[in-house]
Design an enzyme around this catalytic site. Structure first.
Site, short mmCIF file in Angstrom:
data_model
loop_
_atom_site.label_atom_id
_atom_site.label_comp_id
_atom_site.label_asym_id
_atom_site.label_seq_id
_atom_site.Cartn_x
_atom_site.Cartn_y
_atom_site.Cartn_z
N CYS A 218 16.74 -17.67 58.50
CA CYS A 218 17.67 -17.83 57.42
C CYS A 218 17.70 -19.34 56.78
CB CYS A 218 19.10 -17.45 57.63
SG CYS A 218 20.24 -17.70 56.05
N CYS B 208 21.15 -20.54 55.26
CA CYS B 208 22.17 -20.87 56.59
C CYS B 208 21.76 -22.05 57.42
CB CYS B 208 22.04 -19.51 57.58
SG CYS B 208 21.95 -18.01 56.71
N ASP B 209 20.69 -22.47 57.62
CA ASP B 209 20.24 -23.33 58.86
C ASP B 209 19.60 -24.38 58.15
OD1 ASP B 209 21.46 -21.80 60.88
OD2 ASP B 209 19.65 -20.61 61.24
#
Ligand code: NAP
Length: 301
Positions: A130, A133-134
Protein backbone atom coordinates in the site's frame (compact mmCIF):
# COMPACT_ATOMS: atom_id res chain seq x y z
CA UNK A 1 -33.91 -11.07 12.31
CA UNK A 2 -32.51 -8.53 9.84
CA UNK A 3 -34.01 -8.20 6.37
CA UNK A 4 -30.60 -7.85 4.72
CA UNK A 5 -27.15 -8.67 6.06
CA UNK A 6 -24.33 -7.20 4.00
CA UNK A 7 -20.90 -8.77 4.39
CA UNK A 8 -18.21 -6.18 3.66
CA UNK A 9 -18.43 -2.38 3.95
CA UNK A 10 -16.62 -1.29 0.81
CA UNK A 11 -18.28 0.74 -1.97
CA UNK A 12 -20.38 -2.24 -3.13
CA UNK A 13 -21.53 -3.20 0.38
CA UNK A 14 -22.33 0.34 1.52
CA UNK A 15 -24.21 1.10 -1.71
CA UNK A 16 -26.21 -2.10 -1.22
CA UNK A 17 -27.05 -0.93 2.31
CA UNK A 18 -28.22 2.46 0.99
CA UNK A 19 -30.55 0.84 -1.54
CA UNK A 20 -31.92 -1.65 0.98
CA UNK A 21 -32.53 1.07 3.59
CA UNK A 22 -34.27 3.25 1.02
CA UNK A 23 -36.58 0.26 0.42
CA UNK A 24 -37.30 0.34 4.20
CA UNK A 25 -35.46 -2.90 4.95
CA UNK A 26 -33.47 -3.41 8.14
CA UNK A 27 -29.76 -3.72 7.31
CA UNK A 28 -26.76 -5.04 9.21
CA UNK A 29 -23.34 -4.39 7.68
CA UNK A 30 -20.57 -6.67 8.91
CA UNK A 31 -17.00 -5.52 8.22
CA UNK A 32 -13.81 -7.30 9.27
CA UNK A 33 -11.40 -4.36 9.15
CA UNK A 34 -12.67 -0.82 8.53
CA UNK A 35 -15.26 0.68 6.20
CA UNK A 36 -14.16 1.79 2.75
CA UNK A 37 -12.56 -1.33 1.32
CA UNK A 38 -9.56 -1.19 -1.00
CA UNK A 39 -10.52 2.18 -2.52
CA UNK A 40 -9.47 3.83 0.75
CA UNK A 41 -5.85 3.38 -0.43
CA UNK A 42 -6.35 5.18 -3.76
CA UNK A 43 -4.95 8.72 -3.49
CA UNK A 44 -6.95 10.27 -6.31
CA UNK A 45 -10.10 8.93 -7.96
CA UNK A 46 -10.60 10.66 -11.31
CA UNK A 47 -13.02 8.35 -13.12
CA UNK A 48 -16.11 8.37 -10.92
CA UNK A 49 -18.93 10.42 -12.46
CA UNK A 50 -19.52 13.93 -11.03
CA UNK A 51 -16.42 14.07 -8.77
CA UNK A 52 -13.47 15.02 -11.03
CA UNK A 53 -11.03 14.45 -8.16
CA UNK A 54 -11.64 12.82 -4.81
CA UNK A 55 -9.37 10.78 -2.58
CA UNK A 56 -10.36 7.21 -1.77
CA UNK A 57 -10.42 8.15 1.90
CA UNK A 58 -12.83 11.06 1.38
CA UNK A 59 -15.01 8.94 -0.90
CA UNK A 60 -15.24 6.20 1.74
CA UNK A 61 -15.94 8.68 4.52
CA UNK A 62 -18.77 10.34 2.60
CA UNK A 63 -20.26 6.98 1.65
CA UNK A 64 -20.06 5.78 5.26
CA UNK A 65 -21.80 8.92 6.54
CA UNK A 66 -24.54 8.58 3.91
CA UNK A 67 -25.07 4.90 4.75
CA UNK A 68 -25.09 5.51 8.51
CA UNK A 69 -27.51 8.46 8.20
CA UNK A 70 -29.96 6.17 6.41
CA UNK A 71 -29.99 3.87 9.44
CA UNK A 72 -27.82 0.92 8.43
CA UNK A 73 -26.24 -0.77 11.45
CA UNK A 74 -22.47 -1.40 11.29
CA UNK A 75 -20.65 -4.08 13.28
CA UNK A 76 -16.91 -4.64 12.96
CA UNK A 77 -16.68 -8.42 13.02
CA UNK A 78 -15.15 -10.96 10.66
CA UNK A 79 -17.61 -13.30 8.94
CA UNK A 80 -16.35 -16.87 9.02
CA UNK A 81 -19.36 -18.77 7.69
CA UNK A 82 -22.86 -18.39 6.29
CA UNK A 83 -25.51 -21.08 6.76
CA UNK A 84 -28.78 -21.40 4.88
CA UNK A 85 -31.39 -23.49 6.71
CA UNK A 86 -35.02 -23.48 5.55
CA UNK A 87 -34.47 -20.10 3.89
CA UNK A 88 -33.08 -18.48 7.05
CA UNK A 89 -29.52 -17.23 6.61
CA UNK A 90 -27.26 -17.38 9.65
CA UNK A 91 -24.11 -15.31 9.38
CA UNK A 92 -21.46 -16.44 11.84
CA UNK A 93 -18.69 -14.04 12.81
CA UNK A 94 -15.67 -14.18 15.13
CA UNK A 95 -17.89 -12.62 17.82
CA UNK A 96 -21.41 -13.97 17.33
CA UNK A 97 -24.08 -14.91 14.83
CA UNK A 98 -26.89 -13.01 13.12
CA UNK A 99 -29.98 -14.12 11.21
CA UNK A 100 -31.17 -12.52 8.00
CA UNK A 101 -33.70 -13.05 5.25
CA UNK A 102 -31.16 -12.21 2.54
CA UNK A 103 -27.37 -11.86 2.50
CA UNK A 104 -25.22 -9.80 0.15
CA UNK A 105 -21.58 -10.88 -0.01
CA UNK A 106 -19.44 -7.84 -0.85
CA UNK A 107 -16.09 -8.92 0.54
CA UNK A 108 -13.98 -7.63 -2.35
CA UNK A 109 -10.45 -8.90 -2.67
CA UNK A 110 -7.07 -8.94 -0.97
CA UNK A 111 -3.55 -8.23 -2.25
CA UNK A 112 -1.94 -10.89 -4.39
CA UNK A 113 1.57 -11.73 -3.24
CA UNK A 114 4.62 -11.83 -5.49
CA UNK A 115 5.42 -15.34 -4.40
CA UNK A 116 9.15 -14.73 -3.90
CA UNK A 117 10.92 -16.43 -0.99
CA UNK A 118 11.10 -14.26 2.13
CA UNK A 119 8.18 -12.01 1.11
CA UNK A 120 6.05 -12.65 4.20
CA UNK A 121 8.92 -12.16 6.64
CA UNK A 122 9.86 -8.81 5.04
CA UNK A 123 6.35 -7.39 5.07
CA UNK A 124 6.66 -4.15 7.03
CA UNK A 125 10.45 -4.39 6.82
CA UNK A 126 10.83 -3.06 3.31
CA UNK A 127 7.91 -4.76 1.57
CA UNK A 128 4.56 -3.01 1.36
CA UNK A 129 1.28 -3.55 -0.46
CA UNK A 130 0.00 0.00 0.00
CA UNK A 131 1.84 3.06 -1.29
CA UNK A 132 -0.49 5.59 0.30
CA UNK A 133 -0.22 3.85 3.70
CA UNK A 134 3.56 3.41 3.76
CA UNK A 135 4.96 5.81 1.14
CA UNK A 136 5.87 8.42 3.71
CA UNK A 137 8.44 6.05 5.27
CA UNK A 138 10.36 6.19 1.99
CA UNK A 139 10.70 9.96 1.62
CA UNK A 140 13.96 10.68 -0.33
CA UNK A 141 14.72 6.96 -0.53
CA UNK A 142 14.89 4.44 -3.35
CA UNK A 143 11.85 2.27 -4.01
CA UNK A 144 10.49 -0.10 -6.63
CA UNK A 145 6.92 -0.84 -7.62
CA UNK A 146 6.03 -4.19 -9.21
CA UNK A 147 3.00 -4.51 -11.48
CA UNK A 148 1.46 -3.14 -14.64
CA UNK A 149 -2.13 -2.35 -13.65
CA UNK A 150 -3.70 0.89 -12.48
CA UNK A 151 -2.64 0.28 -8.89
CA UNK A 152 1.04 -0.08 -9.79
CA UNK A 153 0.94 2.97 -12.07
CA UNK A 154 -0.81 5.14 -9.51
CA UNK A 155 1.47 3.89 -6.73
CA UNK A 156 4.53 4.75 -8.83
CA UNK A 157 3.17 8.23 -9.52
CA UNK A 158 2.41 8.79 -5.84
CA UNK A 159 5.85 7.58 -4.80
CA UNK A 160 7.59 9.68 -7.47
CA UNK A 161 6.55 12.75 -5.47
CA UNK A 162 8.16 11.40 -2.29
CA UNK A 163 11.03 9.13 -3.14
CA UNK A 164 14.40 9.96 -4.63
CA UNK A 165 14.02 7.24 -7.25
CA UNK A 166 11.24 4.87 -8.31
CA UNK A 167 11.78 1.73 -10.39
CA UNK A 168 8.63 0.42 -12.05
CA UNK A 169 9.05 -3.27 -12.81
CA UNK A 170 6.55 -4.96 -15.10
CA UNK A 171 6.58 -8.47 -16.50
CA UNK A 172 5.51 -7.34 -19.99
CA UNK A 173 6.36 -4.38 -22.25
CA UNK A 174 2.90 -2.82 -22.26
CA UNK A 175 0.75 -1.79 -19.35
CA UNK A 176 -2.68 -3.02 -18.38
CA UNK A 177 -3.40 0.29 -16.59
CA UNK A 178 -4.54 3.57 -18.12
CA UNK A 179 -2.41 5.25 -20.80
CA UNK A 180 -2.89 8.70 -19.23
CA UNK A 181 -1.15 7.55 -16.06
CA UNK A 182 1.65 5.92 -18.08
CA UNK A 183 2.18 9.25 -19.90
CA UNK A 184 2.35 11.14 -16.63
CA UNK A 185 4.90 8.68 -15.29
CA UNK A 186 7.05 9.01 -18.39
CA UNK A 187 7.37 12.73 -17.68
CA UNK A 188 8.93 12.04 -14.28
CA UNK A 189 12.74 12.22 -14.22
CA UNK A 190 13.03 9.98 -11.18
CA UNK A 191 11.03 7.03 -12.58
CA UNK A 192 12.84 4.21 -14.39
CA UNK A 193 10.80 1.63 -16.30
CA UNK A 194 12.01 -1.96 -16.26
CA UNK A 195 10.03 -4.03 -18.75
CA UNK A 196 9.70 -7.77 -19.35
CA UNK A 197 11.16 -8.44 -15.93
CA UNK A 198 10.26 -10.08 -12.67
CA UNK A 199 11.63 -9.92 -9.15
CA UNK A 200 13.35 -13.23 -8.59
CA UNK A 201 15.10 -12.71 -5.26
CA UNK A 202 14.76 -10.56 -2.16
CA UNK A 203 18.06 -9.66 -0.50
CA UNK A 204 17.82 -8.62 3.13
CA UNK A 205 19.72 -8.27 6.35
CA UNK A 206 17.25 -7.09 8.99
CA UNK A 207 15.31 -5.24 6.30
CA UNK A 208 15.06 -5.54 2.55
CA UNK A 209 18.15 -3.95 1.03
CA UNK A 210 18.17 -5.12 -2.60
CA UNK A 211 16.26 -7.14 -5.14
CA UNK A 212 17.33 -9.35 -7.97
CA UNK A 213 15.43 -8.65 -11.19
CA UNK A 214 15.50 -11.08 -14.10
CA UNK A 215 14.83 -10.00 -17.68
CA UNK A 216 12.51 -12.68 -19.07
CA UNK A 217 13.68 -12.19 -22.66
CA UNK A 218 17.46 -11.92 -22.35
CA UNK A 219 17.71 -13.91 -19.13
CA UNK A 220 20.05 -11.26 -17.69
CA UNK A 221 19.95 -10.69 -13.96
CA UNK A 222 20.32 -7.27 -12.33
CA UNK A 223 20.65 -6.43 -8.65
CA UNK A 224 18.99 -3.20 -7.53
CA UNK A 225 19.73 -1.67 -4.15
CA UNK A 226 16.66 -0.10 -2.63
CA UNK A 227 14.86 0.72 0.60
CA UNK A 228 11.33 -0.33 -0.24
CA UNK A 229 9.45 -2.64 -2.58
CA UNK A 230 5.78 -1.95 -3.29
CA UNK A 231 3.93 -4.99 -4.57
CA UNK A 232 0.94 -4.11 -6.77
CA UNK A 233 0.34 -7.27 -8.77
CA UNK A 234 -3.41 -7.44 -8.49
CA UNK A 235 -5.85 -8.85 -6.05
CA UNK A 236 -7.48 -12.18 -5.22
CA UNK A 237 -11.14 -12.48 -4.19
CA UNK A 238 -11.98 -13.16 -0.55
CA UNK A 239 -14.61 -15.84 -1.04
CA UNK A 240 -13.12 -18.96 0.54
CA UNK A 241 -15.49 -18.85 3.53
CA UNK A 242 -18.55 -19.05 1.28
CA UNK A 243 -17.57 -21.94 -1.00
CA UNK A 244 -20.08 -24.19 0.82
CA UNK A 245 -23.03 -22.12 -0.45
CA UNK A 246 -22.13 -20.45 -3.72
CA UNK A 247 -20.30 -21.45 -6.88
CA UNK A 248 -16.75 -20.15 -7.33
CA UNK A 249 -14.97 -20.02 -10.69
CA UNK A 250 -11.43 -21.33 -11.10
CA UNK A 251 -9.98 -17.98 -9.97
CA UNK A 252 -12.16 -17.93 -6.85
CA UNK A 253 -14.78 -15.37 -7.94
CA UNK A 254 -18.43 -15.99 -6.99
CA UNK A 255 -20.32 -16.92 -10.15
CA UNK A 256 -23.24 -14.54 -10.77
CA UNK A 257 -24.59 -12.47 -13.64
CA UNK A 258 -25.49 -8.78 -13.69
CA UNK A 259 -28.45 -9.49 -11.37
CA UNK A 260 -25.90 -10.50 -8.67
CA UNK A 261 -27.88 -13.65 -7.80
CA UNK A 262 -25.77 -16.62 -6.75
CA UNK A 263 -26.80 -20.25 -7.08
CA UNK A 264 -28.21 -20.08 -3.53
CA UNK A 265 -31.61 -18.34 -3.28
CA UNK A 266 -31.39 -15.26 -1.07
CA UNK A 267 -27.60 -14.99 -1.27
CA UNK A 268 -26.30 -12.25 -3.55
CA UNK A 269 -22.81 -11.04 -4.46
CA UNK A 270 -21.73 -7.48 -5.19
CA UNK A 271 -18.44 -5.91 -6.21
CA UNK A 272 -14.96 -7.11 -7.04
CA UNK A 273 -15.51 -10.65 -5.75
CA UNK A 274 -18.14 -11.37 -8.44
CA UNK A 275 -17.37 -12.82 -11.89
CA UNK A 276 -17.24 -9.80 -14.23
CA UNK A 277 -15.05 -8.18 -16.86
CA UNK A 278 -14.58 -4.68 -15.40
CA UNK A 279 -13.66 -4.17 -11.75
CA UNK A 280 -13.93 -0.47 -11.03
CA UNK A 281 -15.45 1.72 -8.35
CA UNK A 282 -18.38 2.51 -10.60
CA UNK A 283 -19.11 -1.18 -11.31
CA UNK A 284 -18.81 -1.99 -7.59
CA UNK A 285 -21.41 0.60 -6.62
CA UNK A 286 -23.60 -0.51 -9.53
CA UNK A 287 -23.43 -4.08 -8.20
CA UNK A 288 -24.41 -2.84 -4.74
CA UNK A 289 -27.54 -1.19 -6.16
CA UNK A 290 -28.44 -4.28 -8.19
CA UNK A 291 -27.81 -6.81 -5.41
CA UNK A 292 -29.92 -4.84 -2.93
CA UNK A 293 -32.76 -4.40 -5.42
CA UNK A 294 -32.76 -8.14 -6.13
CA UNK A 295 -32.58 -8.89 -2.39
CA UNK A 296 -35.60 -6.67 -1.73
CA UNK A 297 -37.54 -8.46 -4.53
CA UNK A 298 -36.56 -11.81 -3.00
CA UNK A 299 -37.72 -10.78 0.49
CA UNK A 300 -41.01 -9.33 -0.78
CA UNK A 301 -41.94 -12.44 -2.78
P1 NAP B 1 -4.61 -5.72 -12.18
O1 NAP B 1 -5.27 -4.74 -13.08
O2 NAP B 1 -5.09 -7.11 -12.12
O3 NAP B 1 -3.06 -5.71 -12.57
C1 NAP B 1 -2.16 -6.56 -11.94
C2 NAP B 1 -0.81 -6.38 -12.62
O4 NAP B 1 0.13 -7.17 -11.95
C3 NAP B 1 -0.83 -6.79 -14.09
O5 NAP B 1 -0.12 -5.86 -14.86
C4 NAP B 1 -0.15 -8.14 -14.06
O6 NAP B 1 0.62 -8.37 -15.21
C5 NAP B 1 0.78 -8.02 -12.88
N1 NAP B 1 1.01 -9.29 -12.20
C6 NAP B 1 0.11 -10.21 -11.77
N2 NAP B 1 0.72 -11.22 -11.14
C7 NAP B 1 2.04 -10.95 -11.18
C8 NAP B 1 3.18 -11.60 -10.67
N3 NAP B 1 3.07 -12.77 -9.99
N4 NAP B 1 4.38 -11.04 -10.87
C9 NAP B 1 4.50 -9.88 -11.54
N5 NAP B 1 3.44 -9.19 -12.03
C10 NAP B 1 2.23 -9.72 -11.85
O7 NAP B 1 -4.61 -5.23 -10.63
P2 NAP B 1 -4.68 -3.76 -9.99
O8 NAP B 1 -3.72 -2.85 -10.66
O9 NAP B 1 -4.57 -3.96 -8.52
O10 NAP B 1 -6.14 -3.28 -10.33
C11 NAP B 1 -7.27 -4.07 -9.92
C12 NAP B 1 -8.53 -3.42 -10.50
O11 NAP B 1 -8.76 -2.18 -9.85
C13 NAP B 1 -8.39 -3.11 -11.99
O12 NAP B 1 -9.62 -3.30 -12.61
C14 NAP B 1 -8.00 -1.68 -12.01
O13 NAP B 1 -8.34 -1.00 -13.21
C15 NAP B 1 -8.79 -1.16 -10.83
N6 NAP B 1 -8.17 0.08 -10.31
C16 NAP B 1 -8.68 1.25 -10.75
C17 NAP B 1 -8.13 2.42 -10.30
C18 NAP B 1 -8.71 3.71 -10.81
O14 NAP B 1 -9.62 3.61 -11.64
N7 NAP B 1 -8.24 4.86 -10.38
C19 NAP B 1 -7.04 2.42 -9.41
C20 NAP B 1 -6.53 1.21 -9.00
C21 NAP B 1 -7.10 0.02 -9.46
P3 NAP B 1 -0.06 -8.61 -16.65
O15 NAP B 1 -0.53 -7.26 -17.10
O16 NAP B 1 1.04 -9.19 -17.45
O17 NAP B 1 -1.17 -9.57 -16.41
Amino acid sequence: MYDVIVVGAGPAGMTAAIYARRASKTVLLLEAVSYGGQIINTPDIENYPVEAHISGFDFSQKLYEQTKALGAEFKFEKVVEIKDENGVKTVITNKGSYEGKAVIIATGSENRKLGVEGEDALRGRGISYCATCDGNFYRNKVVAVVGGGNTALEDALYLADLAEKVYLIHRRDSFRGEETTVSRLKERQNVEFIYNSTVTKLIAEKRLKAIEVTDKISGSVREIELNGLFVAVGRVPENQNFANLVELDEAGYIVAGEDCRTKCAGIFVAGDNRTKTLRQLVTATADGAMAATEAVKYINL
